[in-house]
Design a protein around this motif. Structure first.
Motif, PDB file in Angstrom:
ATOM      1  N   GLU A  36       0.821  -1.221   0.000  1.00 12.95           N
ATOM      2  CA  GLU A  36       0.000   0.000   0.000  1.00 12.95           C
ATOM      3  C   GLU A  36       0.853   1.269   0.000  1.00 12.95           C
ATOM      4  OE1 GLU A  36      -3.656  -2.138   2.420  1.00 12.95           O
ATOM      5  OE2 GLU A  36      -2.678  -0.411   3.336  1.00 12.95           O
ATOM      6  N   ILE A  37       2.119   1.136   0.364  1.00  8.60           N
ATOM      7  CA  ILE A  37       3.050   2.270   0.225  1.00  8.60           C
ATOM      8  C   ILE A  37       4.337   1.759  -0.420  1.00  8.60           C
ATOM      9  CG2 ILE A  37       2.147   3.659   2.157  1.00  8.60           C
ATOM     10  CD1 ILE A  37       4.581   2.675   3.816  1.00  8.60           C
ATOM     11  N   LYS A  38       5.017   2.672  -1.112  1.00 11.40           N
ATOM     12  CA  LYS A  38       6.285   2.310  -1.750  1.00 11.40           C
ATOM     13  C   LYS A  38       7.421   2.411  -0.727  1.00 11.40           C
ATOM     14  CE  LYS A  38       5.206   4.828  -6.057  1.00 11.40           C
ATOM     15  NZ  LYS A  38       4.572   3.816  -6.877  1.00 11.40           N
ATOM     16  N   VAL A  39       8.426   1.609  -0.888  1.00 13.30           N
ATOM     17  CA  VAL A  39       9.681   1.783  -0.160  1.00 13.30           C
ATOM     18  C   VAL A  39      10.844   1.473  -1.098  1.00 13.30           C
ATOM     19  CG1 VAL A  39      11.176   0.966   1.712  1.00 13.30           C
ATOM     20  CG2 VAL A  39       8.771   1.363   2.181  1.00 13.30           C
ATOM     21  N   ASP A  40      10.770   0.318  -1.759  1.00 16.73           N
ATOM     22  CA  ASP A  40      11.877  -0.121  -2.633  1.00 16.73           C
ATOM     23  C   ASP A  40      12.250   0.964  -3.649  1.00 16.73           C
ATOM     24  OD1 ASP A  40      10.742  -2.296  -1.375  1.00 16.73           O
ATOM     25  OD2 ASP A  40      11.013  -3.658  -3.059  1.00 16.73           O
ATOM     26  N   GLU A  41      11.238   1.654  -4.134  1.00 18.96           N
ATOM     27  CA  GLU A  41      11.433   2.625  -5.217  1.00 18.96           C
ATOM     28  C   GLU A  41      12.291   3.824  -4.811  1.00 18.96           C
ATOM     29  OE1 GLU A  41       8.693   1.167  -4.268  1.00 18.96           O
ATOM     30  OE2 GLU A  41       7.653   0.335  -6.007  1.00 18.96           O
ATOM     31  N   TYR A  42      12.447   4.038  -3.507  1.00 19.51           N
ATOM     32  CA  TYR A  42      13.263   5.171  -3.047  1.00 19.51           C
ATOM     33  C   TYR A  42      14.746   4.787  -2.930  1.00 19.51           C
ATOM     34  CZ  TYR A  42       8.817   7.304  -1.529  1.00 19.51           C
ATOM     35  OH  TYR A  42       7.555   7.844  -1.475  1.00 19.51           O
ATOM     36  N   ILE A  43      15.028   3.501  -3.068  1.00 23.19           N
ATOM     37  CA  ILE A  43      16.425   3.043  -2.886  1.00 23.19           C
ATOM     38  C   ILE A  43      17.114   3.021  -4.244  1.00 23.19           C
ATOM     39  CG2 ILE A  43      17.923   1.166  -2.077  1.00 23.19           C
ATOM     40  CD1 ILE A  43      15.538   0.334  -0.226  1.00 23.19           C
ATOM     41  N   THR A  44      18.059   3.929  -4.427  1.00 21.90           N
ATOM     42  CA  THR A  44      18.758   3.988  -5.725  1.00 21.90           C
ATOM     43  C   THR A  44      20.138   3.339  -5.657  1.00 21.90           C
ATOM     44  OG1 THR A  44      19.501   6.212  -5.132  1.00 21.90           O
ATOM     45  CG2 THR A  44      17.567   6.054  -6.567  1.00 21.90           C
ATOM     46  N   HIS A  45      20.682   3.162  -4.456  1.00 23.44           N
ATOM     47  CA  HIS A  45      22.027   2.587  -4.330  1.00 23.44           C
ATOM     48  C   HIS A  45      22.119   1.696  -3.099  1.00 23.44           C
ATOM     49  CE1 HIS A  45      22.496   6.386  -6.552  1.00 23.44           C
ATOM     50  NE2 HIS A  45      23.533   5.829  -7.154  1.00 23.44           N
ATOM     51  N   ASN A  46      22.907   0.625  -3.223  1.00 23.69           N
ATOM     52  CA  ASN A  46      23.201  -0.264  -2.087  1.00 23.69           C
ATOM     53  C   ASN A  46      24.719  -0.376  -1.951  1.00 23.69           C
ATOM     54  OD1 ASN A  46      20.486  -1.694  -1.221  1.00 23.69           O
ATOM     55  ND2 ASN A  46      20.471  -1.530  -3.448  1.00 23.69           N
ATOM     56  N   LEU A  47      25.241  -0.052  -0.774  1.00 22.31           N
ATOM     57  CA  LEU A  47      26.681  -0.127  -0.534  1.00 22.31           C
ATOM     58  C   LEU A  47      26.903  -0.784   0.837  1.00 22.31           C
ATOM     59  CD1 LEU A  47      27.802   3.494  -1.595  1.00 22.31           C
ATOM     60  CD2 LEU A  47      28.092   1.407  -2.940  1.00 22.31           C
ATOM     61  N   THR A  48      28.166  -0.861   1.241  1.00 18.53           N
ATOM     62  CA  THR A  48      28.458  -1.405   2.574  1.00 18.53           C
ATOM     63  C   THR A  48      28.979  -0.281   3.484  1.00 18.53           C
ATOM     64  OG1 THR A  48      30.704  -1.955   1.984  1.00 18.53           O
ATOM     65  CG2 THR A  48      29.046  -3.672   1.621  1.00 18.53           C
ATOM     66  N   LEU A  49      29.035  -0.579   4.786  1.00 22.55           N
ATOM     67  CA  LEU A  49      29.483   0.427   5.756  1.00 22.55           C
ATOM     68  C   LEU A  49      30.832   1.036   5.365  1.00 22.55           C
ATOM     69  CD1 LEU A  49      29.311   1.891   8.531  1.00 22.55           C
ATOM     70  CD2 LEU A  49      30.273  -0.182   9.566  1.00 22.55           C
ATOM     71  N   GLU A  50      31.730   0.213   4.851  1.00 21.86           N
ATOM     72  CA  GLU A  50      33.076   0.689   4.474  1.00 21.86           C
ATOM     73  C   GLU A  50      32.997   1.829   3.464  1.00 21.86           C
ATOM     74  OE1 GLU A  50      32.338  -2.576   4.848  1.00 21.86           O
ATOM     75  OE2 GLU A  50      33.499  -2.635   6.714  1.00 21.86           O
ATOM     76  N   ASP A  51      31.923   1.818   2.658  1.00 22.62           N
ATOM     77  CA  ASP A  51      31.795   2.810   1.582  1.00 22.62           C
ATOM     78  C   ASP A  51      30.971   4.026   1.985  1.00 22.62           C
ATOM     79  OD1 ASP A  51      33.287   1.534  -0.370  1.00 22.62           O
ATOM     80  OD2 ASP A  51      31.636   0.166  -0.817  1.00 22.62           O
ATOM     81  N   ILE A  52      30.886   4.298   3.270  1.00 21.07           N
ATOM     82  CA  ILE A  52      29.954   5.342   3.722  1.00 21.07           C
ATOM     83  C   ILE A  52      30.309   6.728   3.172  1.00 21.07           C
ATOM     84  CG2 ILE A  52      31.117   5.729   5.962  1.00 21.07           C
ATOM     85  CD1 ILE A  52      28.171   6.022   7.094  1.00 21.07           C
ATOM     86  N   ASN A  53      31.596   7.021   3.026  1.00 16.76           N
ATOM     87  CA  ASN A  53      31.941   8.351   2.481  1.00 16.76           C
ATOM     88  C   ASN A  53      31.502   8.471   1.027  1.00 16.76           C
ATOM     89  OD1 ASN A  53      33.291   9.795   4.719  1.00 16.76           O
ATOM     90  ND2 ASN A  53      34.638   8.013   4.656  1.00 16.76           N
ATOM     91  N   LYS A  54      31.653   7.349   0.284  1.00 19.19           N
ATOM     92  CA  LYS A  54      31.178   7.345  -1.105  1.00 19.19           C
ATOM     93  C   LYS A  54      29.648   7.549  -1.125  1.00 19.19           C
ATOM     94  CE  LYS A  54      31.130   4.229  -5.045  1.00 19.19           C
ATOM     95  NZ  LYS A  54      31.250   2.808  -5.393  1.00 19.19           N
TER      96      LYS A  54
END
Ligand SMILES: NC(=O)c1ccc[n+]([C@@H]2O[C@H](COP(=O)([O-])OP(=O)(O)OC[C@H]3O[C@@H](n4cnc5c(N)ncnc54)[C@H](O)[C@@H]3O)[C@@H](O)[C@H]2O)c1
Ligand SMILES: N[C@@H](CCC(=O)N[C@@H](CSCO)C(=O)NCC(=O)O)C(=O)O
Ligand SMILES: [Zn+2]
Ligand SMILES: [Zn+2]
Length: 379
Positions: A342-360
């Motif tokens: 009934e609500i979107k969530v997946d659609e707001y996620i454009t990138h997946n990274l790991t904690l190590e890449d937080i600055n990126k």
């Protein structure tokens, strides 16, 4: 190995100073005290507010600290007197607490809670006014009572929403801030009615969630305003029907909108944190009834202004925190709405990274087309 009652050493992204790259450090996380919950954070997203505090412009920003407030995880252990969650429960930490006992919670007029706010605003836990995070004995401040850029965090029990164990944590972490804020700004704060004309300033996650909420409320026109034209294509999927890039116009943007809407919009939402845009958002509202909701967070020293005549002639200026949602009661409900599609969530996620890449991940936030970056905390 059982970790209950033990100090846990884990990885966390530490903000040592404003604007200096975050550093992945081994941090010690103390066991939860009375009324506290230690959570293994599995996924966290980045919100613009993390970047704001990191910038040094937040009067409540304290360094060194562990930022992060949009996450999901599993309860590792609980302190004395904690009855509503237990180890193994799937949870979303909530920066807006809900104790159900304080003057605010009992007022029926607000989702703000007064129980732990004084402690979370100064980066400590309420019990002993100290931090549960340290590096070799040197304390690190908590942030917004959540500090989710750590593999383990300690929060107050009034700041934990228990959610459906079936919910995918890598998605529903977004229900810790941006998406509920936008939806709730429309449904709880403005209470947009069917047929309304709506203007949304800023088409990041919060602004797009406003558009999604306005579409669900039956708005007839949803005008999206952004200086990043990359946002326009994606915004169509969230219900935005018309687009304006202020850079394409010589006239003040409020005048452009008033001309397009026979006198102004019924509701406007500022989802940027820019005080001059807040003024435009108010002044593009229709005389007599137009309501403007401030969602964006503006830096220390910034102030809003307008001619009082704008209010005398019936426009209303409001603000919202976490979209007016009562966190512990309503975050689980939002998770259920997501599970029922009934609500979107997946659609707001454009990138997946790991904690190590937080600055990126923070760099990506400033690039066109980026909405939410989700970090996997243990891979
Ligand atoms: N009130 C709350 O409870 C709450 C909760 C979450 C976020 N926020 C605040 O909401 C705001 C939005 O958060 P977000 O994570 O969606 O941010 P974001 O950075 O992803 O989105 C902001 C958008 O505004 C656009 N923008 C910037 N300057 C503009 C201008 N002058 N005119 C038009 N568009 C402009 C950007 O291009 C971007 O698309 C931030 O200020 C954040 O701190 C408030
Ligand atoms: N410390 C900041 C306050 C920033 C602010 O207004 N935060 C919002 C949530 S932003 C989430 O991304 C909020 O809920 N405010 C209510 C509260 O903090 O109690 C500043 O002083 O600028
Ligand atoms: Zn946020
Ligand atoms: Zn309360």
């Amino acid at each position: 190995m059982a970790t209950q009652g033990q100090v846990i050493t884990c990885k966390a992204a530490v903000a040592w100073e404003p604007n200096k790259p975050l550093v992945i450090e081994d941090v010690q996380v103390a066991p939860p005290q009375a009324g506290e919950v230690r959570i293994k954070i599995l996924f966290t997203a980045l919100c613009h507010t993390d970047a704001y505090t990191w910038s040094g412009k937040d009067p409540e920003g304290l360094f060194p600290c562990i930022l992060g407030h949009e996450a999901a995880g599993i309860v590792e252990s609980v302190g004395g007197g904690v009855t509503e969650v237990k180890p193994g429960d799937h949870v979303i930490p909530c920066y807006q607490a809900e104790c159900r006992e304080c003057k605010f919670c009992k007022s029926g007029k607000t989702n703000l809670c007064g129980k732990v706010r004084a402690a979370t605003g100064v980066g400590v836990m309420m019990n002993d006014r100290k931090s549960r995070f340290s590096i070799n004995g040197k304390p690190l401040y908590h942030f917004m009572g959540t500090s989710t850029f750590s593999q383990y965090t300690v929060v107050h029990d009034v700041s934990v929403a228990k959610i459906d164990v079936q919910a995918p944590l890598e998605k529903v972490c977004l229900l810790g801030c941006g998406v509920p804020t936008g939806l709730g700004a429309v449904w709880n704060t403005a209470k947009v009615e069917a047929g309304s004309i709506v203007a949304v300033f800023g088409l990041g996650t919060v602004g797009l969630a406003v558009a999604e909420g306005a579409k669900a409320a039956g708005a007839s026109r949803i005008i999206g305003i952004d200086i990043d034209s990359n946002k326009f294509d994606i915004a169509k999927n969230f219900g935005v029907t018309e687009f304006i890039n202020p850079k394409d116009h010589d006239k003040p943007i409020q005048q452009v909108i008033v001309d397009l809407t026979d006198g102004g919009v019924d509701y406007s939402f500022e989802c940027i944190g820019n005080v001059s845009v807040m003024r435009s958002a108010l002044e593009c509202c229709h005389k007599g009834w137009g309501t403007s909701v401030i969602v964006g967070v503006a830096a220390s020293g910034q102030e809003i202004s307008t001619r009082p005549f704008q209010l005398v002639t019936g426009r209303v200026w409001k603000g919202t925190a976490f979209g007016g949602f009562k966190s512990r009661s309503q975050v689980p409900w939002l998770v259920e709405k997501y599970m029922k599609k009934e609500i979107k969530v997946d659609e707001y996620i454009t990138h997946n990274l790991t904690l190590e890449d937080i600055n990126k991940a923070f760099d990506l936030m400033h690039e066109g087309g980026c909405l939410r970056v989700v970090l996997s905390m243990h891979s």
